[in-house]
Design a protein around this motif. Structure first.
Motif, PDB file in Angstrom:
ATOM      1  N   SER A 113       0.710  -1.518  -0.167  1.00  0.00           N
ATOM      2  CA  SER A 113      -0.139  -0.625  -0.236  1.00  0.00           C
ATOM      3  C   SER A 113       0.854   1.779  -0.392  1.00  0.00           C
ATOM      4  O   SER A 113       0.757   2.203  -0.987  1.00  0.00           O
ATOM      5  CB  SER A 113      -1.169  -0.172   1.268  1.00  0.00           C
ATOM      6  N   GLY A 114       2.003   1.086   0.617  1.00  0.00           N
ATOM      7  CA  GLY A 114       2.748   2.337   0.402  1.00  0.00           C
ATOM      8  C   GLY A 114       3.261   2.542  -0.458  1.00  0.00           C
ATOM      9  O   GLY A 114       3.751   3.646  -0.860  1.00  0.00           O
ATOM     10  N   ILE A 115       3.446   1.322  -1.324  1.00  0.00           N
ATOM     11  CA  ILE A 115       4.402   1.676  -3.016  1.00  0.00           C
ATOM     12  C   ILE A 115       2.747   2.429  -3.691  1.00  0.00           C
ATOM     13  O   ILE A 115       3.231   2.828  -4.297  1.00  0.00           O
ATOM     14  CB  ILE A 115       4.854   0.217  -3.599  1.00  0.00           C
ATOM     15  N   ILE A 116       1.809   1.840  -3.345  1.00  0.00           N
ATOM     16  CA  ILE A 116       1.025   2.365  -4.733  1.00  0.00           C
ATOM     17  C   ILE A 116       0.867   4.196  -3.431  1.00  0.00           C
ATOM     18  O   ILE A 116       0.213   4.928  -4.480  1.00  0.00           O
ATOM     19  CB  ILE A 116      -0.623   1.473  -4.078  1.00  0.00           C
ATOM     20  N   PHE A 117       0.736   4.324  -2.961  1.00  0.00           N
ATOM     21  CA  PHE A 117       1.007   6.115  -2.417  1.00  0.00           C
ATOM     22  C   PHE A 117       1.469   6.531  -3.332  1.00  0.00           C
ATOM     23  O   PHE A 117       1.497   7.488  -3.455  1.00  0.00           O
ATOM     24  CB  PHE A 117       0.982   5.819  -0.371  1.00  0.00           C
ATOM     25  N   ILE A 118       2.945   6.201  -3.382  1.00  0.00           N
ATOM     26  CA  ILE A 118       3.992   6.726  -3.418  1.00  0.00           C
ATOM     27  C   ILE A 118       3.855   7.168  -5.283  1.00  0.00           C
ATOM     28  O   ILE A 118       3.989   7.800  -5.529  1.00  0.00           O
ATOM     29  CB  ILE A 118       5.371   5.712  -3.835  1.00  0.00           C
ATOM     30  N   ILE A 119       3.130   6.324  -5.915  1.00  0.00           N
ATOM     31  CA  ILE A 119       3.071   5.539  -7.068  1.00  0.00           C
ATOM     32  C   ILE A 119       1.771   6.501  -7.370  1.00  0.00           C
ATOM     33  O   ILE A 119       1.832   7.933  -8.886  1.00  0.00           O
ATOM     34  CB  ILE A 119       2.473   4.625  -7.401  1.00  0.00           C
ATOM     35  N   LEU A 120       0.996   7.260  -6.680  1.00  0.00           N
ATOM     36  CA  LEU A 120      -0.435   7.659  -6.723  1.00  0.00           C
ATOM     37  C   LEU A 120       0.241   9.264  -6.532  1.00  0.00           C
ATOM     38  O   LEU A 120      -0.227  10.646  -7.253  1.00  0.00           O
ATOM     39  CB  LEU A 120      -1.183   6.778  -6.054  1.00  0.00           C
ATOM     40  N   THR A 121       0.942   8.824  -5.987  1.00  0.00           N
ATOM     41  CA  THR A 121       1.781  11.165  -5.013  1.00  0.00           C
ATOM     42  C   THR A 121       2.787  11.364  -6.550  1.00  0.00           C
ATOM     43  O   THR A 121       2.274  12.133  -6.644  1.00  0.00           O
ATOM     44  CB  THR A 121       2.242  10.994  -3.657  1.00  0.00           C
ATOM     45  N   LEU A 122       3.463  10.511  -7.240  1.00  0.00           N
ATOM     46  CA  LEU A 122       4.432  11.128  -8.221  1.00  0.00           C
ATOM     47  C   LEU A 122       3.593  11.555  -9.506  1.00  0.00           C
ATOM     48  O   LEU A 122       3.825  12.261 -10.257  1.00  0.00           O
ATOM     49  CB  LEU A 122       5.684   9.711  -8.400  1.00  0.00           C
ATOM     50  N   ALA A 288       0.539  20.186  -1.815  1.00  0.00           N
ATOM     51  CA  ALA A 288      -0.180  19.071  -1.161  1.00  0.00           C
ATOM     52  C   ALA A 288       0.580  17.295  -1.104  1.00  0.00           C
ATOM     53  O   ALA A 288       0.623  16.791  -0.393  1.00  0.00           O
ATOM     54  CB  ALA A 288      -1.073  19.363  -1.597  1.00  0.00           C
ATOM     55  N   GLY A 289       1.638  17.645  -2.792  1.00  0.00           N
ATOM     56  CA  GLY A 289       2.131  16.699  -3.191  1.00  0.00           C
ATOM     57  C   GLY A 289       3.443  15.904  -2.268  1.00  0.00           C
ATOM     58  O   GLY A 289       3.722  15.277  -2.636  1.00  0.00           O
ATOM     59  N   GLN A 290       3.968  17.326  -1.772  1.00  0.00           N
ATOM     60  CA  GLN A 290       5.170  16.760  -1.190  1.00  0.00           C
ATOM     61  C   GLN A 290       4.476  16.214   0.491  1.00  0.00           C
ATOM     62  O   GLN A 290       5.174  15.891   0.863  1.00  0.00           O
ATOM     63  CB  GLN A 290       5.860  17.931  -0.556  1.00  0.00           C
ATOM     64  N   ALA A 291       3.628  16.884   0.340  1.00  0.00           N
ATOM     65  CA  ALA A 291       2.829  16.164   2.524  1.00  0.00           C
ATOM     66  C   ALA A 291       2.282  15.216   2.394  1.00  0.00           C
ATOM     67  O   ALA A 291       3.067  14.181   3.151  1.00  0.00           O
ATOM     68  CB  ALA A 291       1.929  17.362   2.333  1.00  0.00           C
ATOM     69  N   LEU A 292       1.678  14.514   1.628  1.00  0.00           N
ATOM     70  CA  LEU A 292       1.731  13.172   1.045  1.00  0.00           C
ATOM     71  C   LEU A 292       2.648  12.422   0.110  1.00  0.00           C
ATOM     72  O   LEU A 292       2.799  11.281   0.714  1.00  0.00           O
ATOM     73  CB  LEU A 292       0.565  13.260  -0.278  1.00  0.00           C
ATOM     74  N   MET A 293       3.210  12.709  -0.110  1.00  0.00           N
ATOM     75  CA  MET A 293       5.012  12.357  -0.400  1.00  0.00           C
ATOM     76  C   MET A 293       5.689  11.452   1.131  1.00  0.00           C
ATOM     77  O   MET A 293       6.203  10.257   1.719  1.00  0.00           O
ATOM     78  CB  MET A 293       5.412  11.994  -0.903  1.00  0.00           C
ATOM     79  N   SER A 294       5.202  12.691   2.494  1.00  0.00           N
ATOM     80  CA  SER A 294       5.679  12.323   3.223  1.00  0.00           C
ATOM     81  C   SER A 294       5.282  11.303   3.702  1.00  0.00           C
ATOM     82  O   SER A 294       6.601  10.050   4.514  1.00  0.00           O
ATOM     83  CB  SER A 294       5.831  13.453   4.479  1.00  0.00           C
ATOM     84  N   ASP A 295       3.621  10.837   4.434  1.00  0.00           N
ATOM     85  CA  ASP A 295       3.610   9.865   4.694  1.00  0.00           C
ATOM     86  C   ASP A 295       3.342   8.536   3.875  1.00  0.00           C
ATOM     87  O   ASP A 295       3.278   7.305   4.719  1.00  0.00           O
ATOM     88  CB  ASP A 295       2.237   9.903   5.288  1.00  0.00           C
ATOM     89  N   ALA A 296       3.068   8.994   2.481  1.00  0.00           N
ATOM     90  CA  ALA A 296       3.656   7.683   1.675  1.00  0.00           C
ATOM     91  C   ALA A 296       5.413   6.426   2.219  1.00  0.00           C
ATOM     92  O   ALA A 296       5.316   5.896   1.750  1.00  0.00           O
ATOM     93  CB  ALA A 296       3.566   7.515   0.138  1.00  0.00           C
ATOM     94  N   ILE A 297       6.361   7.184   2.158  1.00  0.00           N
ATOM     95  CA  ILE A 297       6.970   6.809   2.153  1.00  0.00           C
ATOM     96  C   ILE A 297       7.473   6.460   3.112  1.00  0.00           C
ATOM     97  O   ILE A 297       8.305   5.436   3.981  1.00  0.00           O
ATOM     98  CB  ILE A 297       8.342   7.948   2.097  1.00  0.00           C
ATOM     99  N   ALA A 298       6.975   7.411   4.384  1.00  0.00           N
ATOM    100  CA  ALA A 298       6.933   6.361   6.299  1.00  0.00           C
ATOM    101  C   ALA A 298       6.051   5.195   6.073  1.00  0.00           C
ATOM    102  O   ALA A 298       6.070   4.403   6.799  1.00  0.00           O
ATOM    103  CB  ALA A 298       5.836   7.542   7.383  1.00  0.00           C
TER     104      ALA A 298
END
Length: 438
Positions: A113-122, A288-298
């Motif tokens: 799910s974290g990988i999915i978050f990173i893709i969705l954020t990118l 917003a993208g940078q903020a969402l990337m933070s929790d995706a990587i975490a």
């Protein structure tokens, strides 16, 4: 201006955000104190699956440090990131205990799910969702989180307890813990009313100290410093569960983890940002993208370390209420989490009833945006009302967003206002309806 202050000014743009180093540091301490419970609560929940308590404790702290520091430097927002409550319970009691997956497989699902978050954020899909939500719903999300966080505080204080007949009722005010929470609420509210600088943090400290003679604050056998435990029992264990991801039953698990984290974090970002004044004139959230990337990587790193999904924390609103406006607040929170690796016994003496009053007062602060909602317009009022009420009544930020979005789309469709509905809102509505049948 000293060299250190000059560096902080360049990185966090303190003057531009009308704040100071002192205010940001104070806000960081306040946020940390209101959310430090996760250091012990998260391993308590996850260890029911057979995971090593001490290893999860270290993983919880490190994942929080990673996510919060990323939020500080990538997004420059005063928002902390840590393993989410609710998602850790879903991990332990649903995926492992109810569905029968080993905890290693649950970690693998979190990793995916974290990988999915990173893709969705990118691909800016998550950012598009944030910006597509109508302003009235964004304001409602802030108010809904206010009620939700106040309920959490009242529950932690024992002022509100469960009742099998009426769902909730007033707690036992003669109980020392509940009495301490009430006293703490009065003291903290008075400090806020008197506009004492650092009122929320000072309220936590005073309430903790008052808890010593009442026997609520435990000091027996207290150690100030201790070496962090080993991370070995959980580090990299998710790889052992990757094979289970091929099973058909794990797909809904990954979808649920992704869905809940996505909208929990969106809700927190929108709610806290609305209160702090971060939204622009169109209701969009800058960076917003940078903020969402933070929790995706975490989340991805947390799965590798050995903990459940990470989210932006609604307790960040306590730091915002103290004046936190930049990533310096988050930096302070991250450094305090890092220090807790060695001072966890000291952090652990603060009882939940000492931080509960702060959550109630922060709930009051979060209600302010509700005044900007046009309740004379039913098409605006109904979705906003559902968003506000569903969050505390279901104990779920994501569900509040779901019902608000669905109400907005269907009401505007039925009343001939379909042109007001953006493509992203249409897609969200379809996904939400599909989710109800999964």
């Amino acid at each position: 201006m000293s060299v250190q202050e000059g560096f902080l000014e360049r990185v966090f743009k303190l003057k531009e955000n009308n704040t100071t180093v002192r205010t940001e540091v104070l806000a960081g301490f306040t946020t940390f104190m209101t959310m430090a419970y996760i250091i012990f609560v998260n391993p308590t929940i996850l260890s029911t699956t057979g995971m090593d308590f001490n290893a999860v404790l270290v993983a919880t702290i490190l994942a929080s440090v990673i996510g919060t520091l990323l939020m500080a430097f990538l997004a420059n927002y005063p928002i902390a990131v840590a393993p989410g409550m609710g998602l850790n319970a879903f991990f332990a009691f649903t995926i492992v205990k109810q569905m029968g997956y080993p905890w290693e497989a649950a970690l693998a699902a979190v990793f995916m799910s974290g990988i999915i978050f990173i893709i969705l954020t990118l691909t800016k899909a998550r950012e598009a969702i944030v910006n597509s939500i109508p302003l009235s719903l964004k304001l409602a999300i802030s108010a809904g989180i206010g009620l939700f966080i106040a309920l959490i505080g009242l529950q932690s204080a024992g002022i509100v307890v469960s009742n099998p007949d009426t769902l909730v009722q007033l707690g036992n005010l003669r109980d020392p813990s509940v009495l301490l929470a009430v006293i703490g609420l009065i003291i903290t509210a008075a400090l806020v009313g008197l506009r004492v600088k650092g009122a929320l943090l000072l309220g936590i400290i005073i309430t903790t100290l008052l808890g010593i003679p009442l026997g609520v604050t435990k000091l027996e056998g207290l150690k100030i410093v201790s070496l962090p435990p080993s991370l070995a029992p959980t580090f990299g264990a998710f790889r052992l569960g990757l094979g289970d991801l091929l099973a058909a039953g794990i797909i809904p698990v990954i979808f649920t983890l992704t869905f809940v984290d996505l909208f929990d974090t969106l809700g927190t970002l929108i709610g806290v940002s609305s209160k702090a004044g971060f939204l622009d004139e169109k209701g969009h959230l800058p960076r917003a993208g940078q903020a969402l990337m933070s929790d995706a990587i975490a989340t991805t790193c947390g799965a590798i370390l050995g903990t459940s999904t990470c989210v932006a924390y609604i307790e960040s609103a306590s730091g915002v209420a103290e004046g936190g406006r930049t990533g310096l607040t988050a930096l302070v929170v991250g450094l305090l989490f890092l220090a807790s690796l060695f001072f966890s016994p000291l952090v652990g003496i603060v009882p939940a009833v000492a931080t509960a009053p702060v959550l109630v007062i922060v709930g009051i602060f979060m209600m302010e945006p509700i005044m900007k909602i046009d309740f004379s317009n039913f098409l605006e009022a109904a979705p906003a009302f559902l968003t506000i009420t569903i969050m505390p009544f279901t104990y779920d930020i994501a569900e509040g967003i779901v019902w608000g979005v669905l109400a907005y789309v269907f009401l505007n469709l039925i009343t001939g206002n379909a042109k007001k509905i953006s493509l992203t809102m249409w897609i969200l509505a379809v996904l939400f309806v599909i989710r109800f049948f999964m």
